[in-house]
Design a protein around this motif. Structure first.
Motif, PDB file in Angstrom:
ATOM      1  N   PRO A 154      -0.870   6.904  -8.727  1.00 52.03           N
ATOM      2  CA  PRO A 154       0.021   7.463  -7.719  1.00 52.03           C
ATOM      3  C   PRO A 154      -0.400   8.845  -7.249  1.00 52.03           C
ATOM      4  CG  PRO A 154       0.996   7.683  -9.874  1.00 52.03           C
ATOM      5  CD  PRO A 154      -0.265   6.896 -10.068  1.00 52.03           C
ATOM      6  N   GLY A 155       0.045   9.170  -6.050  1.00 53.12           N
ATOM      7  CA  GLY A 155      -0.256  10.433  -5.403  1.00 53.12           C
ATOM      8  C   GLY A 155       0.264  10.358  -3.983  1.00 53.12           C
ATOM      9  N   PRO A 156      -0.164  11.256  -3.116  1.00 49.54           N
ATOM     10  CA  PRO A 156       0.217  11.135  -1.702  1.00 49.54           C
ATOM     11  C   PRO A 156      -0.179   9.757  -1.187  1.00 49.54           C
ATOM     12  CG  PRO A 156      -0.871  13.231  -2.127  1.00 49.54           C
ATOM     13  CD  PRO A 156      -1.041  12.404  -3.370  1.00 49.54           C
ATOM     14  N   ALA A 157       0.761   9.057  -0.560  1.00 46.96           N
ATOM     15  CA  ALA A 157       0.525   7.668  -0.167  1.00 46.96           C
ATOM     16  C   ALA A 157       0.881   7.451   1.294  1.00 46.96           C
ATOM     17  CB  ALA A 157       1.334   6.717  -1.053  1.00 46.96           C
ATOM     18  N   GLY A 158       0.179   6.512   1.918  1.00 48.72           N
ATOM     19  CA  GLY A 158       0.434   6.194   3.318  1.00 48.72           C
ATOM     20  C   GLY A 158       0.428   4.702   3.553  1.00 48.72           C
ATOM     21  N   TRP A 159       0.977   4.293   4.683  1.00 47.82           N
ATOM     22  CA  TRP A 159       0.985   2.896   5.090  1.00 47.82           C
ATOM     23  C   TRP A 159       0.822   2.848   6.602  1.00 47.82           C
ATOM     24  CZ3 TRP A 159       4.609   1.983   8.732  1.00 47.82           C
ATOM     25  CH2 TRP A 159       5.730   2.812   8.769  1.00 47.82           C
ATOM     26  N   ALA A 160       0.389   1.713   7.108  1.00 41.76           N
ATOM     27  CA  ALA A 160       0.244   1.554   8.559  1.00 41.76           C
ATOM     28  C   ALA A 160       0.125   0.078   8.913  1.00 41.76           C
ATOM     29  CB  ALA A 160      -0.984   2.314   9.073  1.00 41.76           C
TER      30      ALA A 160
END
Length: 339
Positions: free
Chosen positions: A15-21
């Motif tokens: 885990p850590g800074p996470a993004g989606w698109a």
């Protein structure tokens, strides 16, 4: 009419800074993320937001391109069984990312859709576009800058959302179209060391892949230490043997190279996706590791050799780790049982 879109997730540290698109074309895409999450959360959120963003078009079929076998199998194969068991797996343990999966289950009602698996980082235009935007969102949270959220279906193109607004802090309400799972809201915000990566695995002699097994010690270098590539790779190999790592698709997906292959002690050849899916259900038992060697073949390649000891016997093992420019990933593993 069929809407074809790619959905992808990204995590820096995982885990850590996470993004989606998700991405249809340059005029129709959306992205977001959280300060702390996993790659699998991003993969699931991309699919969920795609369904939500097209909810006003229930008559349109959705063709979802996805490079995550975990997401595809969760939605198309495993969810009915999990629901019957109260959202628990066959071993009785709670299903991971259950809040997102429950939301997806609700979003599917009345919709026509199909998933298509595409290989990640293989030059597929839509997948690459979604991956770029998901990673950009994760990077924005890492840097504390505005997230480029995208036009969606009908919003102004290039709309920017401040990172502090795109994902509410723990305890705050989330916008209806970008709900943050409770597990994400409650997750600790401590930074993850940049050298930490992730994966999972296990050994059973004939029916399961045999790469990963539980260890009694954790030798991951402490944050801030100046470790050699050999030491980093050894610590990552040991991390793969931890039960919490083996059972986490997100951690596994980060550490395993996209072209990972394993030759198990039974002689069976395992692909990356086959290993990940099998080990999630059967994480394996305790193992002792006896390190034999850690050799740097070149600047980007380290070969580990060691002996593993389990209740069923011992095996000689080799793991080939490669550096992909950003992190170390396991490219190949082989186990040979000792007489």
């Amino acid at each position: 009419m069929t809407i074809t879109a790619a959905a992808d997730g990204s995590a820096l540290g995982n885990p850590g800074p996470a993004g989606w698109a998700w991405y249809v074309n340059d005029d129709c895409w959306r992205a977001g993320g959280w300060p702390h999450g996993t790659n699998n959360m991003g993969e699931l959120m991309a699919v969920l937001d795609l369904f939500r963003s097209t909810a006003h078009m229930p008559g349109e079929d959705l063709h979802i391109l996805c490079d995550s076998q975990y997401v595809i199998n969760s939605v198309t194969k495993w969810m009915p069984g999990w629901k019957r068991k109260g959202w628990r797996k066959s071993d009785g343990k709670p299903v991971m990312n259950v809040e997102l999966l429950k939301d997806i289950d609700q979003a599917l009602v009345g919709r026509k859709y199909k998933f298509e698996w595409v290989r990640g980082h293989a030059g597929h235009d839509l997948n690459e576009a979604a991956d770029d935007r998901a990673r950009a969102a994760a990077t924005a949270y890492q840097q504390g800058v505005a997230v480029r959220q995208g036009p969606g279906f009908g919003a102004p193109a290039g709309y920017l959302v401040p990172a502090a607004q795109a994902a509410p802090a723990a305890g705050q309400a989330a916008p209806a179209d970008q709900a943050v799972p409770a597990a994400v809201q409650a997750a600790p915000q401590a930074p993850v060391p940049s050298g930490r990566h992730e994966l999972f695995g296990v050994p059973t002699l004939f029916d399961e892949p045999d790469l990963f097994s539980e260890l009694d010690e954790d030798t991951t270098p402490a944050p801030g230490t100046d470790a050699s590539p050999e030491a980093i790779v050894e610590s990552l190999e040991r991390e793969l043997l931890l039960p919490e790592t083996r059972g986490d698709f997100g951690r596994t997906g980060v550490l395993l190279h996209p072209d990972f292959t394993e030759i198990g002690t039974s002689g069976r050849i395992w692909t990356r996706d086959a290993v990940m899916m099998s080990l999630e259900e059967t994480p394996g038992g305790p193992t002792e590791l006896e390190m034999l060697g850690a050799d740097r073949l070149d600047a980007q390649t380290v070969l580990l050799t060691y002996r593993s000891h389990t209740r069923s016997g011992s095996a000689l093992r080799s793991s080939l780790w490669v550096h992909d420019g950003a992190q170390w990933r396991l490219r190949f593993h082989q186990g040979t049982p000792e007489a």
